[in-house]
Design an enzyme around this catalytic site. Structure first.
Site, PDB file in Angstrom:
ATOM      1  N   CYS A   3      -2.078   9.065   1.490  1.00 19.23           N
ATOM      2  CA  CYS A   3      -1.470   7.899   0.848  1.00 19.23           C
ATOM      3  C   CYS A   3      -1.581   6.690   1.774  1.00 19.23           C
ATOM      4  O   CYS A   3      -1.105   6.728   2.918  1.00 19.23           O
ATOM      5  CB  CYS A   3      -0.003   8.175   0.517  1.00 19.23           C
ATOM      6  SG  CYS A   3       0.900   6.698   0.024  1.00 19.23           S
ATOM      7  N   CYS A   6       1.832   5.386   3.022  1.00 19.78           N
ATOM      8  CA  CYS A   6       2.431   6.313   3.998  1.00 19.78           C
ATOM      9  C   CYS A   6       1.763   6.129   5.355  1.00 19.78           C
ATOM     10  O   CYS A   6       2.438   6.153   6.395  1.00 19.78           O
ATOM     11  CB  CYS A   6       2.290   7.760   3.534  1.00 19.78           C
ATOM     12  SG  CYS A   6       3.455   8.248   2.246  1.00 19.78           S
ATOM     13  N   HIS A  45       8.040   8.874   0.283  1.00 15.13           N
ATOM     14  CA  HIS A  45       6.961   8.722  -0.702  1.00 15.13           C
ATOM     15  C   HIS A  45       7.495   8.944  -2.109  1.00 15.13           C
ATOM     16  O   HIS A  45       7.972  10.021  -2.445  1.00 15.13           O
ATOM     17  CB  HIS A  45       5.809   9.692  -0.436  1.00 15.13           C
ATOM     18  CG  HIS A  45       4.686   9.487  -1.412  1.00 15.13           C
ATOM     19  ND1 HIS A  45       3.636   8.618  -1.185  1.00 15.13           N
ATOM     20  CD2 HIS A  45       4.485   9.991  -2.657  1.00 15.13           C
ATOM     21  CE1 HIS A  45       2.839   8.609  -2.228  1.00 15.13           C
ATOM     22  NE2 HIS A  45       3.331   9.439  -3.140  1.00 15.13           N
ATOM     23  N   HIS A  96       2.066   4.591  -4.307  1.00 12.66           N
ATOM     24  CA  HIS A  96       3.286   4.709  -3.485  1.00 12.66           C
ATOM     25  C   HIS A  96       4.117   3.508  -3.924  1.00 12.66           C
ATOM     26  O   HIS A  96       3.656   2.363  -3.785  1.00 12.66           O
ATOM     27  CB  HIS A  96       2.946   4.655  -1.995  1.00 12.66           C
ATOM     28  CG  HIS A  96       4.121   4.769  -1.073  1.00 12.66           C
ATOM     29  ND1 HIS A  96       4.171   5.671  -0.023  1.00 12.66           N
ATOM     30  CD2 HIS A  96       5.288   4.079  -1.011  1.00 12.66           C
ATOM     31  CE1 HIS A  96       5.316   5.542   0.637  1.00 12.66           C
ATOM     32  NE2 HIS A  96       6.015   4.563   0.058  1.00 12.66           N
ATOM     33  N   HIS A  98       5.924   0.313  -4.689  1.00 11.24           N
ATOM     34  CA  HIS A  98       6.027  -0.934  -3.923  1.00 11.24           C
ATOM     35  C   HIS A  98       6.465  -2.057  -4.838  1.00 11.24           C
ATOM     36  O   HIS A  98       6.116  -2.091  -6.020  1.00 11.24           O
ATOM     37  CB  HIS A  98       4.697  -1.283  -3.243  1.00 11.24           C
ATOM     38  CG  HIS A  98       3.525  -1.280  -4.170  1.00 11.24           C
ATOM     39  ND1 HIS A  98       2.913  -0.126  -4.590  1.00 11.24           N
ATOM     40  CD2 HIS A  98       2.866  -2.292  -4.781  1.00 11.24           C
ATOM     41  CE1 HIS A  98       1.919  -0.423  -5.403  1.00 11.24           C
ATOM     42  NE2 HIS A  98       1.874  -1.741  -5.548  1.00 11.24           N
ATOM     43  N   HIS A 100       6.385  -6.172  -5.161  1.00 11.13           N
ATOM     44  CA  HIS A 100       5.785  -7.415  -4.694  1.00 11.13           C
ATOM     45  C   HIS A 100       6.885  -8.479  -4.663  1.00 11.13           C
ATOM     46  O   HIS A 100       7.531  -8.736  -5.681  1.00 11.13           O
ATOM     47  CB  HIS A 100       4.694  -7.892  -5.655  1.00 11.13           C
ATOM     48  CG  HIS A 100       3.552  -6.937  -5.844  1.00 11.13           C
ATOM     49  ND1 HIS A 100       2.328  -7.098  -5.232  1.00 11.13           N
ATOM     50  CD2 HIS A 100       3.439  -5.810  -6.599  1.00 11.13           C
ATOM     51  CE1 HIS A 100       1.508  -6.125  -5.604  1.00 11.13           C
ATOM     52  NE2 HIS A 100       2.162  -5.325  -6.435  1.00 11.13           N
TER      53      HIS A 100
HETATM   54  P1  AMP Z   1      -0.591  -2.813  -7.110  1.00  4.54           P
HETATM   55  O1  AMP Z   1      -1.845  -3.312  -7.761  1.00  4.54           O
HETATM   56  O2  AMP Z   1       0.666  -3.282  -7.775  1.00  4.54           O
HETATM   57  O3  AMP Z   1      -0.641  -1.315  -6.925  1.00  4.54           O
HETATM   58  O4  AMP Z   1      -0.544  -3.491  -5.683  1.00  4.54           O
HETATM   59  C1  AMP Z   1      -1.182  -2.979  -4.574  1.00  4.54           C
HETATM   60  C2  AMP Z   1      -1.241  -4.091  -3.579  1.00  4.54           C
HETATM   61  O5  AMP Z   1      -1.553  -3.563  -2.311  1.00  4.54           O
HETATM   62  C3  AMP Z   1      -2.289  -5.164  -3.881  1.00  4.54           C
HETATM   63  O6  AMP Z   1      -1.653  -6.429  -4.048  1.00  4.54           O
HETATM   64  C4  AMP Z   1      -3.200  -5.134  -2.645  1.00  4.54           C
HETATM   65  O7  AMP Z   1      -3.661  -6.403  -2.269  1.00  4.54           O
HETATM   66  C5  AMP Z   1      -2.280  -4.515  -1.612  1.00  4.54           C
HETATM   67  N1  AMP Z   1      -2.955  -3.827  -0.519  1.00  4.54           N
HETATM   68  C6  AMP Z   1      -3.918  -2.872  -0.592  1.00  4.54           C
HETATM   69  N2  AMP Z   1      -4.251  -2.446   0.634  1.00  4.54           N
HETATM   70  C7  AMP Z   1      -3.476  -3.132   1.514  1.00  4.54           C
HETATM   71  C8  AMP Z   1      -3.349  -3.132   2.934  1.00  4.54           C
HETATM   72  N3  AMP Z   1      -4.087  -2.322   3.721  1.00  4.54           N
HETATM   73  N4  AMP Z   1      -2.462  -3.983   3.500  1.00  4.54           N
HETATM   74  C9  AMP Z   1      -1.719  -4.811   2.732  1.00  4.54           C
HETATM   75  N5  AMP Z   1      -1.772  -4.836   1.376  1.00  4.54           N
HETATM   76  C10 AMP Z   1      -2.644  -4.013   0.770  1.00  4.54           C
END
Ligand code: AMP
Length: 112
Positions: A3, A6, A45, A96, A98, A100
């Site tokens: 993940c 994670c 997780h 995982h 999250h 925004h």
């Molecule tokens: P979602 O589309 O809601 O699943 O959002 C996933 C978010 O993770 C997107 O806005 C990506 O830009 C962000 N993301 C993916 N990889 C990374 C990373 N290594 N560091 C920071 N953000 C990331």
């Protein structure tokens, strides 16, 4: 551990951390959609918001308490938006949970 988030929480993949406590980790989105774009994730997780029931319901409160503190630290006095994508129809790309946290500019009235 396969993940992505994670691995970020564990420090195996670098991130721009903005906040951490025993339950929550927060870092800047790598592809920001607003002047401030922070991802707030539970250290435990959890795949997505549909799992925030029963013994995991407290995670929502943990996230929102952190969000309020982060918004204050980031100086988002004009307001902010919190979004969580849940599942394929919402285009969730990292499985995982999250949230925004978006702010720093006037946002579109429509969200989709
Ligand atoms: P979602 O589309 O809601 O699943 O959002 C996933 C978010 O993770 C997107 O806005 C990506 O830009 C962000 N993301 C993916 N990889 C990374 C990373 N290594 N560091 C920071 N953000 C990331």
């Amino acid at each position: 551990m396969d993940c992505l988030f994670c691995r970020i929480i564990a420090g195996e993949i670098p991130s721009a951390k903005v906040y951490e406590n025993d339950k929550v980790y927060a870092f800047r989105d790598i592809n920001p959609q607003a002047p401030t774009h922070v991802l707030i994730v539970p250290k435990e997780h959890v795949a997505d918001a549909s799992e925030l029931v029963g013994e995991k319901a407290h995670i929502a409160a943990d996230i929102f308490a952190a969000a309020a503190e982060i918004a204050k630290n980031e100086g988002l006095t004009g307001g902010f938006r919190i979004v969580t994508n849940c599942g394929d129809d919402a285009c969730q790309s990292v499985h995982h949970l999250h949230f925004h946290l978006l702010g720093g500019a006037k946002m579109a009235e429509r969200m989709s």
